[in-house]
Design a protein around this motif. Structure first.
Motif, PDB file in Angstrom:
ATOM      1  N   MET A  86       0.849  -1.181   0.000  1.00 36.40           N
ATOM      2  CA  MET A  86       0.000   0.000   0.000  1.00 36.40           C
ATOM      3  C   MET A  86       0.894   1.245   0.000  1.00 36.40           C
ATOM      4  SD  MET A  86      -2.780   1.207   2.858  1.00 36.40           S
ATOM      5  CE  MET A  86      -2.977  -0.501   3.341  1.00 36.40           C
ATOM      6  N   LYS A  87       0.806   2.022  -1.052  1.00 35.45           N
ATOM      7  CA  LYS A  87       1.630   3.222  -1.186  1.00 35.45           C
ATOM      8  C   LYS A  87       0.756   4.445  -0.954  1.00 35.45           C
ATOM      9  CE  LYS A  87       5.405   5.510  -2.397  1.00 35.45           C
ATOM     10  NZ  LYS A  87       6.649   5.459  -1.616  1.00 35.45           N
ATOM     11  N   LEU A  88       1.089   5.232   0.048  1.00 35.46           N
ATOM     12  CA  LEU A  88       0.294   6.403   0.401  1.00 35.46           C
ATOM     13  C   LEU A  88       0.909   7.668  -0.173  1.00 35.46           C
ATOM     14  CD1 LEU A  88      -0.453   5.629   4.170  1.00 35.46           C
ATOM     15  CD2 LEU A  88      -1.864   5.082   2.172  1.00 35.46           C
ATOM     16  N   HIS A  89       0.060   8.494  -0.768  1.00 38.35           N
ATOM     17  CA  HIS A  89       0.522   9.802  -1.206  1.00 38.35           C
ATOM     18  C   HIS A  89       0.900  10.619   0.022  1.00 38.35           C
ATOM     19  CE1 HIS A  89      -0.424  14.124  -2.151  1.00 38.35           C
ATOM     20  NE2 HIS A  89       0.450  13.843  -3.103  1.00 38.35           N
ATOM     21  N   HIS A  90       2.004  11.377  -0.107  1.00 40.30           N
ATOM     22  CA  HIS A  90       2.434  12.161   1.046  1.00 40.30           C
ATOM     23  C   HIS A  90       3.159  13.411   0.572  1.00 40.30           C
ATOM     24  CE1 HIS A  90       5.894   9.660   0.003  1.00 40.30           C
ATOM     25  NE2 HIS A  90       6.674  10.556   0.613  1.00 40.30           N
ATOM     26  N   ARG A  91       3.397  14.296   1.525  1.00 41.51           N
ATOM     27  CA  ARG A  91       4.104  15.540   1.257  1.00 41.51           C
ATOM     28  C   ARG A  91       4.983  15.841   2.460  1.00 41.51           C
ATOM     29  NH1 ARG A  91      -0.020  19.960   0.003  1.00 41.51           N
ATOM     30  NH2 ARG A  91      -0.427  18.462  -1.659  1.00 41.51           N
ATOM     31  N   VAL A  92       6.203  16.311   2.197  1.00 42.16           N
ATOM     32  CA  VAL A  92       7.136  16.634   3.266  1.00 42.16           C
ATOM     33  C   VAL A  92       7.480  18.115   3.191  1.00 42.16           C
ATOM     34  CG1 VAL A  92       9.381  16.143   4.308  1.00 42.16           C
ATOM     35  CG2 VAL A  92       8.098  14.305   3.209  1.00 42.16           C
ATOM     36  N   ASP A  93       7.334  18.805   4.299  1.00 38.82           N
ATOM     37  CA  ASP A  93       7.636  20.232   4.398  1.00 38.82           C
ATOM     38  C   ASP A  93       8.514  20.468   5.615  1.00 38.82           C
ATOM     39  OD1 ASP A  93       5.606  21.548   2.348  1.00 38.82           O
ATOM     40  OD2 ASP A  93       4.465  20.074   3.510  1.00 38.82           O
ATOM     41  N   GLY A  94       9.324  21.518   5.551  1.00 39.62           N
ATOM     42  CA  GLY A  94      10.151  21.871   6.691  1.00 39.62           C
ATOM     43  C   GLY A  94      11.627  21.773   6.386  1.00 39.62           C
ATOM     44  N   PRO A  95      12.463  22.256   7.281  1.00 43.36           N
ATOM     45  CA  PRO A  95      13.906  22.331   7.017  1.00 43.36           C
ATOM     46  C   PRO A  95      14.576  20.967   6.988  1.00 43.36           C
ATOM     47  CG  PRO A  95      13.406  23.005   9.274  1.00 43.36           C
ATOM     48  CD  PRO A  95      12.093  22.855   8.579  1.00 43.36           C
ATOM     49  N   ALA A  96      15.468  20.794   6.020  1.00 44.08           N
ATOM     50  CA  ALA A  96      16.255  19.561   5.944  1.00 44.08           C
ATOM     51  C   ALA A  96      17.081  19.407   7.211  1.00 44.08           C
ATOM     52  CB  ALA A  96      17.165  19.610   4.720  1.00 44.08           C
ATOM     53  N   GLY A  97      17.133  18.178   7.695  1.00 43.29           N
ATOM     54  CA  GLY A  97      17.903  17.914   8.905  1.00 43.29           C
ATOM     55  C   GLY A  97      17.126  18.070  10.189  1.00 43.29           C
ATOM     56  N   ALA A  98      15.919  18.657  10.121  1.00 37.24           N
ATOM     57  CA  ALA A  98      15.086  18.794  11.316  1.00 37.24           C
ATOM     58  C   ALA A  98      14.510  17.434  11.687  1.00 37.24           C
ATOM     59  CB  ALA A  98      13.970  19.797  11.062  1.00 37.24           C
ATOM     60  N   PRO A  99      14.118  17.226  12.943  1.00 38.74           N
ATOM     61  CA  PRO A  99      13.501  15.954  13.330  1.00 38.74           C
ATOM     62  C   PRO A  99      12.203  15.729  12.571  1.00 38.74           C
ATOM     63  CG  PRO A  99      13.283  17.576  15.079  1.00 38.74           C
ATOM     64  CD  PRO A  99      14.222  18.164  14.080  1.00 38.74           C
ATOM     65  N   LEU A 100      11.879  14.463  12.364  1.00 37.90           N
ATOM     66  CA  LEU A 100      10.727  14.085  11.550  1.00 37.90           C
ATOM     67  C   LEU A 100       9.454  14.009  12.387  1.00 37.90           C
ATOM     68  CD1 LEU A 100       9.793  13.108   8.705  1.00 37.90           C
ATOM     69  CD2 LEU A 100      10.162  10.773   9.548  1.00 37.90           C
ATOM     70  N   LEU A 101       8.388  14.608  11.869  1.00 37.59           N
ATOM     71  CA  LEU A 101       7.059  14.544  12.476  1.00 37.59           C
ATOM     72  C   LEU A 101       6.088  14.035  11.420  1.00 37.59           C
ATOM     73  CD1 LEU A 101       4.807  15.201  14.545  1.00 37.59           C
ATOM     74  CD2 LEU A 101       4.887  17.573  13.739  1.00 37.59           C
ATOM     75  N   VAL A 102       5.390  12.940  11.708  1.00 35.61           N
ATOM     76  CA  VAL A 102       4.461  12.305  10.778  1.00 35.61           C
ATOM     77  C   VAL A 102       3.039  12.577  11.244  1.00 35.61           C
ATOM     78  CG1 VAL A 102       3.765  10.132   9.715  1.00 35.61           C
ATOM     79  CG2 VAL A 102       6.162  10.497  10.336  1.00 35.61           C
ATOM     80  N   LEU A 103       2.193  13.117  10.360  1.00 40.66           N
ATOM     81  CA  LEU A 103       0.837  13.502  10.735  1.00 40.66           C
ATOM     82  C   LEU A 103      -0.187  12.872   9.798  1.00 40.66           C
ATOM     83  CD1 LEU A 103       1.373  17.304  11.477  1.00 40.66           C
ATOM     84  CD2 LEU A 103       1.161  15.443  13.137  1.00 40.66           C
ATOM     85  N   GLY A 104      -1.217  12.279  10.394  1.00 42.06           N
ATOM     86  CA  GLY A 104      -2.259  11.619   9.618  1.00 42.06           C
ATOM     87  C   GLY A 104      -3.595  12.336   9.712  1.00 42.06           C
TER      88      GLY A 104
END
Length: 380
Positions: free
Chosen positions: A1-19
């Motif tokens: 299952m491949k979900l469409h997604h988008r990533v925003d924010g500064p490179a190298g910052a900690p990752l936050l995943v929101l659903g």
């Protein structure tokens, strides 16, 4: 299952995943995006058949969806440090809960460093109504639900048309498959496995996931903090965006130590004691309570150098030496919770007679004997 997604924010910052919630897209997080991307690299995803994601081809479970989200985490270079934060609204919140509970993480990198649950539940009621909704959508489409959902998502008079318009980008069969996943969802027994500092946001007027469901999460997840948002229904993060954004930023940022400290404080001192302390907090004492929760219970008690039994021995000795008998009574109970036996507590106090003085130890034995008797009476 491949979900469409988008990533925003500064490179190298900690990752936050929101659903997102059922029937909405990743754009549901737009009100929070600007604030969150100042410190986080934010990965937002669409549910199957929602927004830009491909339709679901078979029945779904919450764990299926959680594994699909973890696939996105594993593909994101920012996850290489082994930690990420995760959150979600409603169905997205249940997915985040399942991820934090850890059942899908065998063989995967990383761990959840923080958890944000907005207007969600460990169990969304009886399965019947969800299966009925799935059948209705398969027969008549998704958009015909718009008036009913608007009344559940927002309080009367609020114009959330930009959100209900998202229903036009939802595949009916995929919506029904997500309803099936919700119908079978019951994470109640897995809440205690969550170790990440957790913020629970609940709309005070939410008819979809009422406050009692938020309380189940708060009571089941160790150390979880509950924030009830007045004047908000199911999509509190939209209707009261400023309030919810502030709570999330505080939890993920400077107050994350408070959440971890509160969890440890409850584990060591017990819920009853901490609940009394929280209830007695005033505007005058609030900053002090935050201080001791962050620095004593997180910065010190959560350090890996000593186990909790040892820390209890040190604490008992220090309190005897300084004559802090009220605190000593509290920490005799804490020592029992940390695994010391009454005989071991007696040995600690006996040694204080040599190094702190006989009068100090005499007073300490009197306090400890009273506490141990009270504990025994409570157990009987």
């Amino acid at each position: 299952m491949k979900l469409h997604h988008r990533v925003d924010g500064p490179a190298g910052a900690p990752l936050l995943v929101l659903g997102p919630s059922l029937g909405t897209t990743l754009d549901i997080w737009h009100p929070q995006l600007s604030a969150l991307t100042q410190s986080w690299r934010v990965l937002r995803y669409d549910l199957p058949g929602h927004g830009g994601s491909a339709p679901a081809t078979s029945g779904l479970t919450i764990d299926d969806l959680a594994r699909a989200v973890l696939d996105l985490v594993d593909e994101t270079e920012d996850a290489e440090d082994g930690e990420f934060a995760v959150g979600g609204i409603s169905l997205g919140g249940a997915i985040a809960t399942a991820i934090a509970a850890g059942r899908q993480r065998a063989g995967r990198r990383g761990r959840v460093r923080s958890l944000v649950l907005c207007c969600t539940s460990a169990r969304f009621g009886e399965p019947g109504p969800w299966l009925e909704r799935a059948a209705l959508v398969r027969a008549s489409g998704v958009t015909q639900l718009a008036p009913v959902l608007a009344a559940r998502w927002f309080t009367a008079g609020y114009d959330g048309r930009w959100v209900t318009d998202m229903l036009e980008r939802v595949d009916a069969e995929s919506y029904a498959a997500c309803c099936t996943a919700i119908a079978s969802c019951d994470l109640t027994g897995r809440l205690a496995a969550i170790t990440a500092p957790t913020l629970i946001v609940a709309g005070a007027d939410d008819p979809a996931t009422p406050l009692d469901q938020a309380l189940t999460l708060a009571q089941g997840i160790p150390g979880a903090l509950l924030r009830v948002v007045p004047g908000a229904a199911h999509l509190a993060s939209v209707e009261r965006a400023d309030t919810v954004t502030s709570a999330i930023v505080g939890h993920l940022g400077g107050h994350s130590g408070h959440a971890a400290g509160m969890r440890t404080r409850r584990e060591v001192l017990g819920d009853a004691h901490v609940d009394r302390a929280v209830a007695a907090t005033t505007g005058f004492t609030r900053d002090f309570q935050h201080l001791i929760t962050r620095y004593a219970w997180d910065e010190i008690w959560n350090r890996p150098g000593l186990d909790r039994r040892t820390r209890s021995c040190v604490t008992l000795t220090a309190l005897v030496a300084r004559g802090h008998l009220d605190e000593l009574a509290m920490h005799v109970r804490a020592a029992l919770r940390n695994g010391l036996t009454p005989d071991e507590i007696g040995e600690v106090l006996l040694q204080t007679a040599i190094y702190c003085g006989v009068p100090a130890a005499n007073a300490a034995f009197a306090v400890a004997q009273r506490v141990l008797a009270d504990v025994q009476a409570e157990e009987d």
